[in-house]
Design a protein around this motif. Structure first.
Motif, PDB file in Angstrom:
ATOM      1  N   VAL A   8      21.586 -12.324  -1.356  1.00 55.72           N
ATOM      2  CA  VAL A   8      21.591 -13.712  -0.898  1.00 55.72           C
ATOM      3  C   VAL A   8      22.621 -14.495  -1.712  1.00 55.72           C
ATOM      4  CG1 VAL A   8      20.243 -15.836  -0.692  1.00 55.72           C
ATOM      5  CG2 VAL A   8      19.178 -13.627  -0.196  1.00 55.72           C
ATOM      6  N   PRO A   9      23.603 -15.136  -1.081  1.00 53.92           N
ATOM      7  CA  PRO A   9      24.599 -15.914  -1.826  1.00 53.92           C
ATOM      8  C   PRO A   9      23.936 -16.995  -2.680  1.00 53.92           C
ATOM      9  CG  PRO A   9      25.300 -15.618   0.442  1.00 53.92           C
ATOM     10  CD  PRO A   9      23.879 -15.127   0.371  1.00 53.92           C
ATOM     11  N   TYR A  10      24.398 -17.088  -3.921  1.00 51.82           N
ATOM     12  CA  TYR A  10      23.844 -18.047  -4.887  1.00 51.82           C
ATOM     13  C   TYR A  10      25.034 -18.765  -5.497  1.00 51.82           C
ATOM     14  CZ  TYR A  10      21.243 -19.650  -9.059  1.00 51.82           C
ATOM     15  OH  TYR A  10      20.669 -20.398 -10.057  1.00 51.82           O
ATOM     16  N   TYR A  11      25.096 -20.085  -5.330  1.00 50.57           N
ATOM     17  CA  TYR A  11      26.320 -20.793  -5.719  1.00 50.57           C
ATOM     18  C   TYR A  11      26.076 -21.809  -6.824  1.00 50.57           C
ATOM     19  CZ  TYR A  11      30.771 -23.130  -5.439  1.00 50.57           C
ATOM     20  OH  TYR A  11      31.998 -23.657  -5.759  1.00 50.57           O
ATOM     21  N   GLN A  12      26.955 -21.786  -7.821  1.00 55.51           N
ATOM     22  CA  GLN A  12      26.965 -22.809  -8.864  1.00 55.51           C
ATOM     23  C   GLN A  12      28.400 -23.051  -9.300  1.00 55.51           C
ATOM     24  OE1 GLN A  12      24.872 -21.668 -12.444  1.00 55.51           O
ATOM     25  NE2 GLN A  12      25.205 -19.488 -12.064  1.00 55.51           N
ATOM     26  N   THR A  13      28.652 -24.254  -9.766  1.00 57.39           N
ATOM     27  CA  THR A  13      30.005 -24.638 -10.165  1.00 57.39           C
ATOM     28  C   THR A  13      29.922 -25.722 -11.233  1.00 57.39           C
ATOM     29  OG1 THR A  13      32.157 -25.346  -9.297  1.00 57.39           O
ATOM     30  CG2 THR A  13      30.219 -26.448  -8.411  1.00 57.39           C
ATOM     31  N   GLY A  14      31.081 -26.206 -11.686  1.00 53.23           N
ATOM     32  CA  GLY A  14      31.113 -27.283 -12.661  1.00 53.23           C
ATOM     33  C   GLY A  14      30.882 -28.634 -12.010  1.00 53.23           C
ATOM     34  N   LEU A  15      30.594 -29.647 -12.822  1.00 53.11           N
ATOM     35  CA  LEU A  15      30.262 -30.966 -12.293  1.00 53.11           C
ATOM     36  C   LEU A  15      31.435 -31.580 -11.534  1.00 53.11           C
ATOM     37  CD1 LEU A  15      28.163 -33.237 -12.135  1.00 53.11           C
ATOM     38  CD2 LEU A  15      29.079 -34.140 -14.280  1.00 53.11           C
ATOM     39  N   ARG A  30      16.526 -20.720   3.097  1.00 47.78           N
ATOM     40  CA  ARG A  30      16.735 -22.109   3.488  1.00 47.78           C
ATOM     41  C   ARG A  30      17.036 -22.984   2.267  1.00 47.78           C
ATOM     42  NH1 ARG A  30      12.430 -22.635   6.140  1.00 47.78           N
ATOM     43  NH2 ARG A  30      11.104 -23.879   4.771  1.00 47.78           N
ATOM     44  N   GLN A  31      16.369 -22.718   1.172  1.00 44.95           N
ATOM     45  CA  GLN A  31      16.570 -23.518  -0.033  1.00 44.95           C
ATOM     46  C   GLN A  31      17.820 -23.094  -0.803  1.00 44.95           C
ATOM     47  OE1 GLN A  31      14.764 -26.095  -0.282  1.00 44.95           O
ATOM     48  NE2 GLN A  31      13.135 -25.549   1.149  1.00 44.95           N
ATOM     49  N   VAL A  32      18.039 -21.796  -0.925  1.00 46.53           N
ATOM     50  CA  VAL A  32      19.159 -21.300  -1.740  1.00 46.53           C
ATOM     51  C   VAL A  32      20.500 -21.563  -1.068  1.00 46.53           C
ATOM     52  CG1 VAL A  32      20.235 -19.253  -2.760  1.00 46.53           C
ATOM     53  CG2 VAL A  32      17.759 -19.560  -2.901  1.00 46.53           C
ATOM     54  N   LEU A  33      20.601 -21.293   0.221  1.00 45.21           N
ATOM     55  CA  LEU A  33      21.891 -21.397   0.905  1.00 45.21           C
ATOM     56  C   LEU A  33      22.384 -22.831   1.041  1.00 45.21           C
ATOM     57  CD1 LEU A  33      21.423 -18.754   3.760  1.00 45.21           C
ATOM     58  CD2 LEU A  33      22.684 -18.495   1.615  1.00 45.21           C
ATOM     59  N   THR A  34      21.482 -23.805   0.993  1.00 43.66           N
ATOM     60  CA  THR A  34      21.889 -25.200   1.178  1.00 43.66           C
ATOM     61  C   THR A  34      22.012 -25.961  -0.132  1.00 43.66           C
ATOM     62  OG1 THR A  34      19.581 -25.885   1.467  1.00 43.66           O
ATOM     63  CG2 THR A  34      20.807 -25.311   3.459  1.00 43.66           C
ATOM     64  N   SER A  35      21.763 -25.304  -1.262  1.00 44.40           N
ATOM     65  CA  SER A  35      21.750 -25.984  -2.564  1.00 44.40           C
ATOM     66  C   SER A  35      22.841 -25.454  -3.478  1.00 44.40           C
ATOM     67  CB  SER A  35      20.387 -25.815  -3.246  1.00 44.40           C
ATOM     68  OG  SER A  35      19.343 -26.319  -2.427  1.00 44.40           O
ATOM     69  N   ARG A  36      23.268 -26.299  -4.391  1.00 42.25           N
ATOM     70  CA  ARG A  36      24.310 -25.947  -5.337  1.00 42.25           C
ATOM     71  C   ARG A  36      23.842 -26.281  -6.756  1.00 42.25           C
ATOM     72  NH1 ARG A  36      27.680 -29.569  -3.914  1.00 42.25           N
ATOM     73  NH2 ARG A  36      29.219 -28.434  -2.660  1.00 42.25           N
ATOM     74  N   ASN A  37      23.981 -25.332  -7.666  1.00 45.37           N
ATOM     75  CA  ASN A  37      23.725 -25.605  -9.077  1.00 45.37           C
ATOM     76  C   ASN A  37      24.988 -26.103  -9.766  1.00 45.37           C
ATOM     77  OD1 ASN A  37      21.090 -24.798  -8.811  1.00 45.37           O
ATOM     78  ND2 ASN A  37      21.176 -23.206 -10.369  1.00 45.37           N
ATOM     79  N   VAL A  38      24.797 -26.848 -10.836  1.00 46.40           N
ATOM     80  CA  VAL A  38      25.921 -27.386 -11.608  1.00 46.40           C
ATOM     81  C   VAL A  38      25.821 -26.900 -13.045  1.00 46.40           C
ATOM     82  CG1 VAL A  38      27.059 -29.480 -12.447  1.00 46.40           C
ATOM     83  CG2 VAL A  38      26.086 -29.436 -10.142  1.00 46.40           C
ATOM     84  N   ARG A  39      26.855 -26.220 -13.490  1.00 45.87           N
ATOM     85  CA  ARG A  39      26.904 -25.757 -14.878  1.00 45.87           C
ATOM     86  C   ARG A  39      27.361 -26.892 -15.796  1.00 45.87           C
ATOM     87  NH1 ARG A  39      29.525 -21.171 -12.247  1.00 45.87           N
ATOM     88  NH2 ARG A  39      31.498 -22.250 -12.634  1.00 45.87           N
TER      89      ARG A  39
END
Length: 352
Positions: free
Chosen positions: A323-330, A269-278
């Motif tokens: 589990v999909p883990y997503y991060q991208t640039g700002l 629930r927390q990982v799939l709905t959140s996005r990290n920013v590099r």
């Protein structure tokens, strides 16, 4: 990458069912994080960080008093917008007990920073933010995606009428301009919430809010002419709102929405709905650690300086689970959020 769609109660895959049945998935991650020592308090870090912000605030006030009735005050307004943003991030960390492990000092600090210095109700924001953390991007339970002026899903758009219906058609283009009103919106909702039953200390909170605005408006209209004072407020509050929105928008906007009836365990629930920013140290400072949004949602009380190490552990663990883990640039995160806003407004544009 996770598709920015809606997670609904469609039949789960074998892997999803396997994940739901594993009550130990988050426990195992928590064990690894604890063994790495990432949950211990960091008093030196917060002493330095809060000290720097306090000095910046004092410097801004000193510059304001020194310049007097001058248009140069608009530069002070710009600087103080950034300082207020950093104060908001400090209040966020206090609310999550990242600074103090005990409730009492966290609450006192939060009231002083949020109510007195920012003009925002600590109790109102805590209630709202706690509900967001429990059910991020849930259409029915997350107040951050409740339909208001903006809509966050096509289902919400299909029901929008009046001003939300009009704004929803163009909300991607209007998103950042609307953020200029966010600082004032937070203060308005803070005063409005004083009459709510969930407010534990309405008198204390109301007194501190009034004290903030007496000092804020009193100082501006005493030292500056009315025109300069109004210009200062517009620049300061407008940029403060844009800064806050720029920090919080990348975290969940454009990530999957959750419909009522969807079953997900805590980790998913927390990982799939959140996005990290590099982005390195500059993004860390700009976003106050909220660029590690996945780790923050999994471990809300984790001190900011530990989030970077936690990110490595969490990403590897999610890869082990599939589990999909997503991060991208700002900048890319803003683009994804705006594309999502445009996409969900499609039913309103089609109805023209």
């Amino acid at each position: 990458m996770v598709n920015p769609t809606v997670l609904s109660d469609t039949p789960p895959t074998r892997e999803q069912e396997k994940g739901r049945d594993k009550g130990s998935d988050f426990s195992e991650l928590s064990r690894r994080i604890a063994e790495a020592g990432l949950l211990r308090r960091r008093p030196v870090y917060y002493t330095v960080r809060f000290g720097v912000v306090a000095l910046a605030l004092a410097g801004g006030v000193a510059a304001f008093l020194t310049l007097g009735n001058s248009w140069g005050q608009l530069f002070v307004a710009v600087a103080l917008a950034f300082v207020f943003g950093q104060l908001a991030l400090a209040s966020h960390d206090l609310a999550h007990r990242q600074v103090f492990s005990l409730r009492r000092p966290s609450e006192i600090g939060g009231l002083l920073v949020a109510n007195l210095l920012l003009g925002m109700s600590y109790g109102w924001w805590m209630n709202k933010h706690t509900r967001h953390h429990a059910n991020p991007n849930h259409e029915e339970k997350d107040p951050d995606v409740a339909p208001d002026i903006l809509v966050w899903s096509q289902r919400q758009a299909s029901k929008a009428k009046g001003l939300p219906g009009f704004v929803g058609k163009h909300q991607a283009a209007l998103f950042f301009p609307l953020l200029t009103l966010e600082g004032l919106n937070l203060s308005f909702n803070s005063f409005k919430a004083l009459r709510s039953p969930h407010m534990k200390r309405p008198v204390v909170e109301g007194t501190l809010l009034v004290a903030h605005f007496v000092l804020y408006f009193g100082g501006l209209f005493t030292l500056l002419s009315p025109g300069k004072a109004l210009a200062f407020i517009a620049v300061h509050q407008g940029l403060f709102g844009v800064y806050l929105g720029s920090v919080f928008a990348p975290n969940h906007k454009g990530m999957p929405m959750i419909e009522e009836g969807t079953r997900l365990d805590f980790l998913r629930r927390q990982v799939l709905t959140s996005r990290n920013v590099r982005g390195g140290a500059l993004v860390d400072v700009f976003m106050g650690g909220l660029n590690y949004q996945i780790e923050h949602h999994l471990f809300p009380s984790m001190p900011t300086p530990a989030l970077g190490r936690a990110q490595v552990i969490t990403e590897r663990y999610c890869a082990e689970l599939g589990v999909p883990y997503y991060q991208t640039g700002l900048i890319a995160s803003y683009g994804q959020a705006l594309r999502h806003l445009r996409s969900v407004g499609e039913p309103l544009r089609a109805a023209r």
